[in-house]
Design a protein around this motif. Structure first.
Motif, short mmCIF file in Angstrom:
data_model
loop_
_atom_site.label_atom_id
_atom_site.label_comp_id
_atom_site.label_asym_id
_atom_site.label_seq_id
_atom_site.Cartn_x
_atom_site.Cartn_y
_atom_site.Cartn_z
N GLU A 22 43.53 99.50 21.66
CA GLU A 22 44.27 100.60 21.06
C GLU A 22 45.33 101.07 22.06
N ALA A 23 46.57 101.16 21.58
CA ALA A 23 47.67 101.61 22.43
C ALA A 23 48.44 102.70 21.69
N LYS A 24 48.75 103.77 22.40
CA LYS A 24 49.55 104.84 21.81
C LYS A 24 51.01 104.43 21.88
N GLN A 25 51.68 104.58 20.74
CA GLN A 25 53.10 104.24 20.67
C GLN A 25 53.85 105.41 20.08
N ARG A 26 54.99 105.74 20.68
CA ARG A 26 55.82 106.84 20.20
C ARG A 26 56.74 106.31 19.11
N ALA A 27 56.70 106.97 17.97
CA ALA A 27 57.56 106.59 16.85
C ALA A 27 58.93 107.26 17.00
N THR A 28 59.90 106.77 16.26
CA THR A 28 61.26 107.31 16.34
C THR A 28 61.32 108.77 15.91
N LEU A 59 47.04 98.64 17.29
CA LEU A 59 46.26 97.60 17.96
C LEU A 59 47.22 96.54 18.47
N VAL A 60 47.12 96.25 19.77
CA VAL A 60 47.97 95.26 20.39
C VAL A 60 47.10 94.26 21.14
N ARG A 88 39.45 101.57 24.25
CA ARG A 88 38.86 101.15 22.97
C ARG A 88 39.44 99.80 22.61
N VAL A 89 38.56 98.86 22.33
CA VAL A 89 38.97 97.50 22.00
C VAL A 89 38.40 97.09 20.66
N VAL A 90 39.03 96.09 20.06
CA VAL A 90 38.57 95.51 18.80
C VAL A 90 38.41 94.02 19.02
N PHE A 91 37.22 93.51 18.76
CA PHE A 91 36.95 92.08 18.80
C PHE A 91 37.14 91.57 17.38
N GLN A 92 38.07 90.65 17.19
CA GLN A 92 38.40 90.17 15.85
C GLN A 92 38.19 88.66 15.77
N LEU A 93 37.52 88.22 14.72
CA LEU A 93 37.32 86.80 14.46
C LEU A 93 38.09 86.44 13.19
N ALA A 94 39.01 85.50 13.31
CA ALA A 94 39.72 84.99 12.14
C ALA A 94 39.14 83.61 11.86
N TYR A 95 38.80 83.35 10.61
CA TYR A 95 38.18 82.07 10.27
C TYR A 95 38.91 81.44 9.09
N ARG A 96 38.84 80.09 9.03
CA ARG A 96 39.51 79.37 7.95
C ARG A 96 38.81 78.03 7.75
N ASN A 97 38.65 77.65 6.49
CA ASN A 97 38.10 76.33 6.16
C ASN A 97 39.28 75.36 6.11
N THR A 98 39.35 74.45 7.07
CA THR A 98 40.44 73.48 7.13
C THR A 98 40.08 72.18 6.43
#
Length: 162
Positions: free
Chosen positions: A39-45, A53-54, A64-74
């Protein structure tokens, strides 16, 4: 107290990027990609501050972190009985499923799995106490339906660096 590989204030994310994928039946190729986001704070215009999330490269205690799993049937055939299993590194405290993600099954001991409210931790002198999010050692998701050829999805959980 941090494990030896976490002795500095900032930690390389590669030290935290542990992932295990265990499809119960490997009926075809399953491509899984793991991402660790912070999680990163970003200033908007308009002058407001937003949290985005970066991709994480370094994290410090409390991040604070997010562990993300992307899956695909190839493959060309559906895949059934898929289980995605992710360890929670000792330096990380599980918080909750990520927004928009299915809730994972949790374990504190590698034997009993379920929602956090159903788990307990054995005490050294005997007896037990209710498990907390900080006790979680692994998360896993079981895909309920076969994954069609070309189908993809994402699953994620929130955590914090201890």
């Amino acid at each position: 107290m941090f494990p030896s590989f976490l002795s500095s204030a900032a930690v390389s994310v590669s030290a935290l990027g542990l992932l295990m994928v265990a499809p119960a039946i490997a009926a075809g190729p399953l491509e899984v990609t793991a991402h660790i986001l912070v999680e990163a704070k970003q200033r908007a215009t308009d002058g407001t501050t937003r949290v985005a999330l970066v991709p994480a490269t370094r994290v410090v205690p409390g991040d604070r972190v997010v562990f993300q799993l992307a899956y695909r049937n190839t493959g060309r055939q559906p895949l059934a009985d898929i289980v995605l299993d992710n360890p929670v590194p000792a330096a990380i405290a599980y918080r909750a499923p990520a927004e928009g993600s299915a809730a994972p099954e949790l374990t504190v001991d590698g034997r009993r799995w379920g929602p956090l409210a159903t788990l307990d931790v054995a005490l050294p002198g005997g007896g037990t106490r209710a498990a907390t999010a900080a006790d979680v050692t692994r998360v896993r998701w079981r895909l309920g339906a076969p994954l069609a050829p070309g189908a993809a999805g994402r699953l994620a959980f929130q955590a914090v660096l201890k």
